[in-house]
Design a protein around this motif. Sequence first.
Motif, PDB file in Angstrom:
ATOM      1  N   ILE A 169       9.075   7.328   8.388  1.00  0.00           N
ATOM      2  CA  ILE A 169       7.984   7.987   7.672  1.00  0.00           C
ATOM      3  C   ILE A 169       7.305   6.957   6.782  1.00  0.00           C
ATOM      4  O   ILE A 169       7.850   5.882   6.525  1.00  0.00           O
ATOM      5  N   THR A 170       6.106   7.270   6.313  1.00  0.00           N
ATOM      6  CA  THR A 170       5.373   6.327   5.496  1.00  0.00           C
ATOM      7  C   THR A 170       6.058   6.128   4.147  1.00  0.00           C
ATOM      8  O   THR A 170       6.325   7.088   3.425  1.00  0.00           O
ATOM      9  N   LEU A 171       6.337   4.874   3.819  1.00  0.00           N
ATOM     10  CA  LEU A 171       6.961   4.501   2.552  1.00  0.00           C
ATOM     11  C   LEU A 171       5.917   3.796   1.703  1.00  0.00           C
ATOM     12  O   LEU A 171       5.298   2.824   2.146  1.00  0.00           O
ATOM     13  N   ALA A 172       5.705   4.289   0.487  1.00  0.00           N
ATOM     14  CA  ALA A 172       4.721   3.710  -0.428  1.00  0.00           C
ATOM     15  C   ALA A 172       5.433   3.310  -1.715  1.00  0.00           C
ATOM     16  O   ALA A 172       5.810   4.169  -2.512  1.00  0.00           O
ATOM     17  N   LEU A 173       5.625   2.014  -1.904  1.00  0.00           N
ATOM     18  CA  LEU A 173       6.368   1.519  -3.069  1.00  0.00           C
ATOM     19  C   LEU A 173       5.406   1.138  -4.195  1.00  0.00           C
ATOM     20  O   LEU A 173       4.396   0.468  -3.966  1.00  0.00           O
ATOM     21  N   ALA A 174       5.746   1.566  -5.395  1.00  0.00           N
ATOM     22  CA  ALA A 174       4.839   1.445  -6.530  1.00  0.00           C
ATOM     23  C   ALA A 174       4.787   0.031  -7.098  1.00  0.00           C
ATOM     24  O   ALA A 174       5.795  -0.665  -7.181  1.00  0.00           O
TER      25      ALA A 174
END
Length: 281
Positions: A169-174
């Motif tokens: 799944i799409t992983l968006a790291l801050a």
Amino acid sequence: MKIKFIILIFLLVSCSYTKKDDLSSPVATSFDIDEETSEALPKLRKNISTKGIGPVPSHEYIGKKSGSNRKAVVGLYLAPGKYRTLSYLPILNSMKQSNIEINIISAGGFSTIIASLYAQGVKPDLIEWEMHKLLSPIEEEPFQEDWLSIVHDWIEEKFKNRKIESGGITLALATSDALLLRGDLVQTLKNNIAKGETGPMEVVEQLKELGSDIVICLNAAGESLDNSQIMREKCDLYVDSNHKDFKMNDKLLLTDILAESAKSSYSIAKQIENVIEEWKK
């Protein structure tokens, strides 16, 4: 006759040749991702987001049709909060048991480890066990140099050769001003944890830009988080999982944090289901 025989051998060898696997593909972590887990993860297509930084959920897979058949794109943000972030795991487990699909998962600080494992297909109960094995032997003060060295070594072992975009799944790291969807996972995790990144103030808006119809925010840090009030106002569902009796650096209470969070995890999953159902109307 000899020439015909040589040609025949050549053809037999050519037909029996089997193409080898691409060695440039990511090397699997030490976690086992079983078939059931892999099949449950939503498929992605390699589209570039509006910011040109990563894949977005496949709306062809999720469905663009109107009506009850349309599935919501669910974005989940895990706010930082040191050891308190483990309170997210029972909630993730209840969401999984309730068949609530997460299409985009984002996180900052120590939560990035949880989000990254989940994006790679590791089940929440197994993440709990891995966190216990990692943190229980550590005597050093959290986020000090020796502590970071141990955690960084663990990250290198578990996520070797992995990319941010290599999960199911799409992983968006801050980071301080953006959400990263591409690049080296190991180095991004190290930097994020060392700096204690909380994510951009407009994290909800950025998750919406990535395609989220619904954004769920879990916050274990409470009001101490700079953008907690903004999240409270803009998330479709804001959950304060801040258990004030537990210090954020106290690893001795890890099992207590998990047990306390488990008490409310199913009711939170039900709230998320209600938000999704309301969105469908």
